[in-house]
Design an enzyme around this catalytic site. Structure first.
Site, PDB file in Angstrom:
ATOM      1  N   LYS A  35       0.827  -1.145  -0.092  1.00  0.00           N
ATOM      2  CA  LYS A  35      -0.142  -0.135   0.081  1.00  0.00           C
ATOM      3  C   LYS A  35       0.730   1.380  -0.072  1.00  0.00           C
ATOM      4  O   LYS A  35       0.652   2.037  -0.709  1.00  0.00           O
ATOM      5  CB  LYS A  35      -0.797  -0.123   1.411  1.00  0.00           C
ATOM      6  CG  LYS A  35      -2.085   0.747   1.159  1.00  0.00           C
ATOM      7  CD  LYS A  35      -3.135   0.485   2.612  1.00  0.00           C
ATOM      8  CE  LYS A  35      -3.966  -0.562   2.340  1.00  0.00           C
ATOM      9  NZ  LYS A  35      -5.103  -0.475   3.345  1.00  0.00           N
ATOM     10  N   PHE A 152     -16.713  10.371  11.311  1.00  0.00           N
ATOM     11  CA  PHE A 152     -18.047  10.218  10.929  1.00  0.00           C
ATOM     12  C   PHE A 152     -18.181  10.317   9.162  1.00  0.00           C
ATOM     13  O   PHE A 152     -19.251  10.150   8.696  1.00  0.00           O
ATOM     14  CB  PHE A 152     -19.195  11.267  11.331  1.00  0.00           C
ATOM     15  CG  PHE A 152     -19.005  11.262  12.773  1.00  0.00           C
ATOM     16  CD1 PHE A 152     -19.866  10.539  13.589  1.00  0.00           C
ATOM     17  CD2 PHE A 152     -18.314  11.930  13.715  1.00  0.00           C
ATOM     18  CE1 PHE A 152     -19.969  10.376  14.823  1.00  0.00           C
ATOM     19  CE2 PHE A 152     -18.249  12.085  15.116  1.00  0.00           C
ATOM     20  CZ  PHE A 152     -19.267  11.046  15.456  1.00  0.00           C
ATOM     21  N   LEU A 153     -17.086  10.309   8.603  1.00  0.00           N
ATOM     22  CA  LEU A 153     -17.069  10.439   7.088  1.00  0.00           C
ATOM     23  C   LEU A 153     -17.775   9.017   6.509  1.00  0.00           C
ATOM     24  O   LEU A 153     -17.815   8.062   7.037  1.00  0.00           O
ATOM     25  CB  LEU A 153     -15.765  10.643   6.609  1.00  0.00           C
ATOM     26  CG  LEU A 153     -14.637   9.196   6.652  1.00  0.00           C
ATOM     27  CD1 LEU A 153     -14.952   7.992   5.806  1.00  0.00           C
ATOM     28  CD2 LEU A 153     -13.269   9.999   6.294  1.00  0.00           C
ATOM     29  N   GLU A 155     -17.717   6.798   3.061  1.00  0.00           N
ATOM     30  CA  GLU A 155     -17.407   6.555   1.863  1.00  0.00           C
ATOM     31  C   GLU A 155     -18.047   6.771   0.874  1.00  0.00           C
ATOM     32  O   GLU A 155     -19.432   6.965   0.828  1.00  0.00           O
ATOM     33  CB  GLU A 155     -17.194   4.865   1.560  1.00  0.00           C
ATOM     34  CG  GLU A 155     -16.269   4.614   2.796  1.00  0.00           C
ATOM     35  CD  GLU A 155     -16.076   2.874   2.926  1.00  0.00           C
ATOM     36  OE1 GLU A 155     -16.227   2.219   1.931  1.00  0.00           O
ATOM     37  OE2 GLU A 155     -15.270   2.222   4.037  1.00  0.00           O
ATOM     38  N   CYS A 263     -19.018  -0.641   8.304  1.00  0.00           N
ATOM     39  CA  CYS A 263     -19.233   0.236   9.776  1.00  0.00           C
ATOM     40  C   CYS A 263     -20.471  -0.531  10.285  1.00  0.00           C
ATOM     41  O   CYS A 263     -20.513  -1.114  11.311  1.00  0.00           O
ATOM     42  CB  CYS A 263     -19.273   1.537   9.759  1.00  0.00           C
ATOM     43  SG  CYS A 263     -17.595   2.371   9.374  1.00  0.00           S
ATOM     44  N   LYS A 324     -22.544   0.137  -1.487  1.00  0.00           N
ATOM     45  CA  LYS A 324     -22.939   1.501  -1.743  1.00  0.00           C
ATOM     46  C   LYS A 324     -22.273   2.161  -3.148  1.00  0.00           C
ATOM     47  O   LYS A 324     -21.125   1.634  -3.246  1.00  0.00           O
ATOM     48  CB  LYS A 324     -23.201   2.269  -0.717  1.00  0.00           C
ATOM     49  CG  LYS A 324     -21.930   3.084  -0.435  1.00  0.00           C
ATOM     50  CD  LYS A 324     -22.155   4.110   0.622  1.00  0.00           C
ATOM     51  CE  LYS A 324     -21.000   4.839   1.342  1.00  0.00           C
ATOM     52  NZ  LYS A 324     -21.289   5.973   2.271  1.00  0.00           N
TER      53      LYS A 324
HETATM   54  N1  LIG Z   1     -14.430   3.330   6.401  1.00  0.00           N
HETATM   55  C1  LIG Z   1     -15.357   4.190   6.762  1.00  0.00           C
HETATM   56  O1  LIG Z   1     -16.068   4.603   6.103  1.00  0.00           O
HETATM   57  C2  LIG Z   1     -15.197   4.387   8.351  1.00  0.00           C
HETATM   58  C3  LIG Z   1     -15.832   5.863   8.766  1.00  0.00           C
HETATM   59  C4  LIG Z   1     -15.655   6.034  10.143  1.00  0.00           C
HETATM   60  C5  LIG Z   1     -15.066   5.294  10.936  1.00  0.00           C
HETATM   61  N2  LIG Z   1     -14.310   4.245  10.465  1.00  0.00           N
HETATM   62  C6  LIG Z   1     -13.415   3.408  11.408  1.00  0.00           C
HETATM   63  O2  LIG Z   1     -11.956   3.818  11.253  1.00  0.00           O
HETATM   64  C7  LIG Z   1     -11.343   2.706  11.399  1.00  0.00           C
HETATM   65  C8  LIG Z   1     -10.537   2.370  10.166  1.00  0.00           C
HETATM   66  O3  LIG Z   1     -11.359   2.044   9.171  1.00  0.00           O
HETATM   67  P1  LIG Z   1     -11.008   1.779   7.541  1.00  0.00           P
HETATM   68  O4  LIG Z   1     -12.124   1.546   6.844  1.00  0.00           O
HETATM   69  O5  LIG Z   1      -9.994   2.997   7.205  1.00  0.00           O
HETATM   70  O6  LIG Z   1      -9.992   0.423   7.914  1.00  0.00           O
HETATM   71  P2  LIG Z   1      -9.046  -0.244   6.608  1.00  0.00           P
HETATM   72  O7  LIG Z   1      -8.982  -1.684   6.975  1.00  0.00           O
HETATM   73  O8  LIG Z   1      -9.333   0.471   5.430  1.00  0.00           O
HETATM   74  O9  LIG Z   1      -7.561   0.486   7.065  1.00  0.00           O
HETATM   75  C9  LIG Z   1      -6.867  -0.070   8.161  1.00  0.00           C
HETATM   76  C10 LIG Z   1      -5.430   0.082   7.875  1.00  0.00           C
HETATM   77  O10 LIG Z   1      -4.629   0.199   9.274  1.00  0.00           O
HETATM   78  C11 LIG Z   1      -3.504  -0.583   8.844  1.00  0.00           C
HETATM   79  N3  LIG Z   1      -2.878  -1.009   9.940  1.00  0.00           N
HETATM   80  C12 LIG Z   1      -3.188  -1.980  11.014  1.00  0.00           C
HETATM   81  N4  LIG Z   1      -2.390  -2.242  12.028  1.00  0.00           N
HETATM   82  C13 LIG Z   1      -1.315  -1.067  11.696  1.00  0.00           C
HETATM   83  C14 LIG Z   1      -0.328  -0.809  12.415  1.00  0.00           C
HETATM   84  N5  LIG Z   1      -0.244  -1.407  13.802  1.00  0.00           N
HETATM   85  N6  LIG Z   1       0.583   0.212  11.854  1.00  0.00           N
HETATM   86  C15 LIG Z   1       0.138   0.526  10.678  1.00  0.00           C
HETATM   87  N7  LIG Z   1      -0.858   0.241  10.183  1.00  0.00           N
HETATM   88  C16 LIG Z   1      -1.799  -0.707  10.493  1.00  0.00           C
HETATM   89  C17 LIG Z   1      -3.930  -1.728   7.967  1.00  0.00           C
HETATM   90  O11 LIG Z   1      -2.743  -2.392   7.117  1.00  0.00           O
HETATM   91  C18 LIG Z   1      -4.854  -1.232   6.915  1.00  0.00           C
HETATM   92  O12 LIG Z   1      -4.287  -0.613   5.858  1.00  0.00           O
HETATM   93  C19 LIG Z   1     -12.190   1.472  11.775  1.00  0.00           C
HETATM   94  O13 LIG Z   1     -12.194   1.549  13.123  1.00  0.00           O
HETATM   95  C20 LIG Z   1     -13.761   2.234  11.339  1.00  0.00           C
HETATM   96  O14 LIG Z   1     -14.539   1.269  12.248  1.00  0.00           O
HETATM   97  C21 LIG Z   1     -14.423   3.580   9.360  1.00  0.00           C
END
Ligand SMILES: NC(=O)c1ccc[n+]([C@@H]2O[C@H](COP(=O)([O-])OP(=O)(O)OC[C@H]3O[C@@H](n4cnc5c(N)ncnc54)[C@H](O)[C@@H]3O)[C@@H](O)[C@H]2O)c1
Length: 439
Positions: A35, A152-153, A155, A263, A324
């Site tokens: 990545k 709260f964003l 996707e 989520c 979505k």
């Molecule tokens: N996706 C959404 O729309 C959204 C919206 C609001 C909140 N959230 C929350 O945000 C958090 C992240 O969600 P996401 O969708 O971005 O997850 P994701 O799986 O897309 O990304 C998480 C990233 O963290 C990396 N990672 C894990 N452990 C690590 C470490 N120790 N050091 C460095 N990198 C590490 C992974 O390799 C991965 O790339 C979750 O708790 C989710 O519930 C997500």
């Protein structure tokens, strides 16, 4: 300010790029080397409208960097955000905090001066306390404050949401941390986005309560849709009729195949578990999760019913696979259980999605993936709209009819009206509307 973003996924990459765009110096860290390598070559690992340009501009300006080295990013940072995944833990549905805890340990070891450690990941109440304990235990000399700042964003509209949020929630009682957070979000503050300073546990609960409430709204209108079908009413007009009431509001009242995504499914279940742990069961949310689960296979029965109740040996064309539109995210997409249920009933499935095909391929087996809505429909006895991508909103029905085995459209997103579709000689099924009510 100097920011380290730990975790460069949907939330970390968007937040990091937006903070850089505000003028902060941001380093995004991920342990996934492929990545980071891709980002350093200017390739964006996810599909999110406008993100490629935002990342490119800020990387060019030198404000946005990518690395796999967490210590390098953390040691100079004023604020370190934890934006790693918190998926459902296998077996019991609690939030899996192993990535958060591991990140906290790595951050602790690298802290070199007073630093604000911010949990942006969605984490259960009390996680901030545990992160604080882990850091203090790993590095007793570290000077730090742990803050909760849930994200709260959405996707598909992530940049707009980050830059124009309805509110910013910051949970801390540390004065210095509050100053750092105010400085970080100052551009939004000046834009009058309300910033809610509160306790850390309250901030953690705000995020789960918000997602559970939105999931409840969706599930509520889905059940009203089922009733509307039985009584000959139109759920879209019911939604409009209630949504115009300011106390209710019109958003999240679109009946469909049930919520999915990265989520709502995991966050509702994690909140239910927290409720049980604390002896305060959340019966409404429990019902929401159960009703939503049951709905996904029920949508396959709807498809079968549209073809007279037997789809064995028939070909079904599925349009839209991601949970979505405007995202490539396939996590918990309703298309997955729908396709499985159709296959269980003996159907052959063809599928097309404008951006999510590569992500979908490992998640559904025995599916023929096609390169357009029209090639997908070839030989199919029914066309099923599962995700309402823009390009499915103006389908050429005459063209579809020529190649389909039967002219049947099952519209799980209520994109069309029965009158419009039947004019082209198609049988039409949608959600919460009978042909009589819409014609
Ligand atoms: N996706 C959404 O729309 C959204 C919206 C609001 C909140 N959230 C929350 O945000 C958090 C992240 O969600 P996401 O969708 O971005 O997850 P994701 O799986 O897309 O990304 C998480 C990233 O963290 C990396 N990672 C894990 N452990 C690590 C470490 N120790 N050091 C460095 N990198 C590490 C992974 O390799 C991965 O790339 C979750 O708790 C989710 O519930 C997500």
């Amino acid at each position: 300010m100097r920011v380290a973003m730990i975790g460069t996924g949907y939330v970390g990459l968007v937040s990091g790029a937006c903070f850089a765009d505000f003028g902060h110096e941001v380093t995004c860290v991920d342990k996934d080397k492929s990545k980071i390598d891709a980002l350093n070559k200017g390739k964006i690992p996810i599909y999110e409208p406008g993100l490629d340009e935002l990342v490119a501009n800020n990387a060019r300006a030198g404000r946005l960097k990518f690395t796999t080295s967490l210590p390098d990013a953390v040691k100079t940072a004023d604020a370190v955000f934890i934006a790693v995944g918190t998926p459902s833990r296998r077996g019991d549905g609690h939030a899996d905090l192993s990535f958060v805890h591991a990140a906290a340990r790595e951050i602790a070891a690298a802290l070199a001066h007073f630093t604000v450690v911010v949990t942006k990941s969605t984490v259960p109440v009390g996680t901030g306390d545990e992160v604080e304990r882990i850091i203090a235990e790993t590095n007793p000399k570290a000077e730090f404050a742990v803050v909760s700042n849930p994200e709260f964003l959405r996707e598909g509209a992530a940049i707009q949401d980050f830059k124009h949020p309805d509110r910013i929630v910051v949970g801390t009682d540390d004065v210095k941390a509050r100053e750092v957070m105010s400085e970080l979000y100052r551009p939004l503050y000046l834009n009058r986005a309300p910033i809610l300073f509160t306790g850390r546990r309250t901030a953690e609960l705000v995020k789960y309560a918000a997602n559970a409430f939105l999931a409840t709204k969706i599930t509520f209108i889905n059940e009203i849709a089922d009733l509307a079908e039985k009584v000959g009413a139109d759920v879209q007009e019911v939604a409009r009729g209630i949504g115009l009431d300011n106390r209710i509001g019109s958003k999240f009242l679109h009946a469909g195949p049930g919520y999915g995504g990265s989520c709502f499914p995991k966050d509702t279940v994690a909140l239910i578990k927290t409720g049980l742990d604390y002896g305060a069961p959340l019966r409404i949310v429990e019902a929401v999760a159960a009703v939503n689960d049951a709905r996904k296979r029920a949508m396959a029965r709807k498809v079968s019913a549209a073809l007279g109740g037997d789809i064995r040996g028939k070909t079904i064309a599925v349009l839209g696979l991601t949970f979505k539109p405007k995202t490539d995210d396939m996590r918990e997409a309703p298309s997955i259980p729908l396709i499985t249920a159709l296959q269980d009933m003996g159907a052959k499935v063809r599928a097309y999605d404008p951006v999510g095909m590569e992500q979908a391929k490992p998640m559904v087996g025995n599916v023929t993936f096609c390169d357009s809505a029209y090639s997908c429909a070839e030989g199919a006895s029914a066309l099923v709209i599962v995700t309402e991508w823009e390009e499915f909103r103006a389908l050429d029905f005459a063209r579809l009819k020529k190649t389909m085995a039967k002219a049947v459209l099952v519209d799980l997103r209520n994109v069309y009206s029965a009158a419009e579709v039947s004019r082209h000689g198609f049988a039409y099924e949608s959600v919460g509307r009978t042909s009589k009510a819409t014609a």
